[in-house]
Write an enzyme that holds these catalytic residues in place. Structure first.
Site, PDB file in Angstrom:
ATOM      1  N   GLN A 143       2.992  10.112   1.150  1.00 16.84           N
ATOM      2  CA  GLN A 143       4.296   9.453   1.252  1.00 16.84           C
ATOM      3  C   GLN A 143       5.207   9.791   0.074  1.00 16.84           C
ATOM      4  OE1 GLN A 143       2.390   5.392   2.096  1.00 16.84           O
ATOM      5  NE2 GLN A 143       4.335   5.257   3.146  1.00 16.84           N
TER       6      GLN A 143
ATOM      7  N   GLY B 186       0.835  -1.194   0.000  1.00 19.28           N
ATOM      8  CA  GLY B 186       0.000   0.000   0.000  1.00 19.28           C
ATOM      9  C   GLY B 186       0.866   1.239   0.000  1.00 19.28           C
TER      10      GLY B 186
ATOM     11  N   HIS C 199      -4.416   1.660   7.619  1.00 18.87           N
ATOM     12  CA  HIS C 199      -3.056   2.207   7.666  1.00 18.87           C
ATOM     13  C   HIS C 199      -2.886   3.308   6.613  1.00 18.87           C
ATOM     14  CE1 HIS C 199       1.503   1.551   7.891  1.00 18.87           C
ATOM     15  NE2 HIS C 199       1.348   2.284   6.806  1.00 18.87           N
ATOM     16  N   GLU C 200      -3.364   3.037   5.391  1.00 18.30           N
ATOM     17  CA  GLU C 200      -3.178   4.020   4.308  1.00 18.30           C
ATOM     18  C   GLU C 200      -4.065   5.251   4.514  1.00 18.30           C
ATOM     19  OE1 GLU C 200      -0.658   3.612   2.603  1.00 18.30           O
ATOM     20  OE2 GLU C 200      -0.348   1.498   3.034  1.00 18.30           O
TER      21      GLU C 200
ATOM     22  N   CYS D 191       5.879  -0.042   7.147  1.00 22.59           N
ATOM     23  CA  CYS D 191       5.481   1.115   6.347  1.00 22.59           C
ATOM     24  C   CYS D 191       6.653   1.488   5.449  1.00 22.59           C
ATOM     25  CB  CYS D 191       5.134   2.282   7.277  1.00 22.59           C
ATOM     26  SG  CYS D 191       4.668   3.782   6.400  1.00 22.59           S
ATOM     27  N   LEU D 192       6.353   1.800   4.190  1.00 24.14           N
ATOM     28  CA  LEU D 192       7.442   2.151   3.274  1.00 24.14           C
ATOM     29  C   LEU D 192       8.147   3.438   3.700  1.00 24.14           C
ATOM     30  CD1 LEU D 192       5.910   1.188  -0.194  1.00 24.14           C
ATOM     31  CD2 LEU D 192       7.529  -0.098   1.225  1.00 24.14           C
TER      32      LEU D 192
ATOM     33  N   HIS E 232      -2.528   7.658   6.756  1.00 17.91           N
ATOM     34  CA  HIS E 232      -1.522   8.525   6.115  1.00 17.91           C
ATOM     35  C   HIS E 232      -2.162   9.815   5.593  1.00 17.91           C
ATOM     36  CE1 HIS E 232       2.290   6.389   6.116  1.00 17.91           C
ATOM     37  NE2 HIS E 232       1.740   5.284   5.631  1.00 17.91           N
TER      38      HIS E 232
HETATM   39 NI    NI Z   1       2.609   3.403   5.604  1.00 20.07          NI
END
Ligand code: NI
Length: 168
Positions: free
Chosen positions: A51, A46, A134-135, A92-93, A138
């Protein structure tokens, strides 16, 4: 498709609330394609626009094994959460190499616009429910570390800073 740079804390865009998309145009479609390419390359399941330093309410997700079921979500919003809570490990990226156990509702309903501007709703549980929450977090400037105690959060942020110093 160009790959996008993924921000890490303390970049301010990660902490800001993103604004709703007003129009689905070619630029937005391209952004979502670039986000998917970036996410697959990372690799991740995701990615949210903040991000990659874009303050718009856009998310891409693909939890399939074959990485061939991309979901593009515009202005996603959680419309229902289960009372049942589940704990699972998240990464998380934007926090590469960092993981923590996070408590979240086990199931959710999410309403969003797809890339053709059709209104859709999904009901999800398990990994997809977790990924959606989670997304969408963000988009409100929330990282998974914000669900942790200050102590645990600081350990992760310090580890991340150290990791960056070692790489530099
Ligand atoms: Ni994330």
């Amino acid at each position: 498709m160009p790959l996008l740079d993924i921000l890490q804390p303390p970049h301010p865009t990660l902490k800001r609330s993103a604004v709703p998309v007003e129009r689905v145009d070619d630029a937005l479609i391209r952004l979502m394609d670039d986000m998917l390419a970036t996410m697959y390359e990372a690799p991740g399941i995701g990615l949210a626009a903040p991000q990659v330093d874009i303050g718009q309410r856009v998310v891409v997700i693909d939890i399939s094994e074959e990485k061939d079921q991309p979901v593009r979500l515009i202005n996603p919003a959680v419309t229902w959460r289960s009372d049942e809570i589940e704990v699972a490990e998240e990464g998380c990226l934007s926090l590469p190499g960092q993981f923590a156990e996070i408590k979240r509702p086990a199931a959710v309903k999410v309403r969003y616009l797809d890339e053709r501007e059709s209104e859709r709703e999904i009901e999800a549980e398990g990994l997809l429910a977790r990924c959606l929450q989670h997304e969408i977090d963000h988009l409100d400037g929330i990282l998974f570390t914000d669900h942790l105690s200050v102590l645990k959060r600081n350990i992760i942020l310090r580890r991340l800073a150290k990791q960056r110093r070692v790489k530099a």
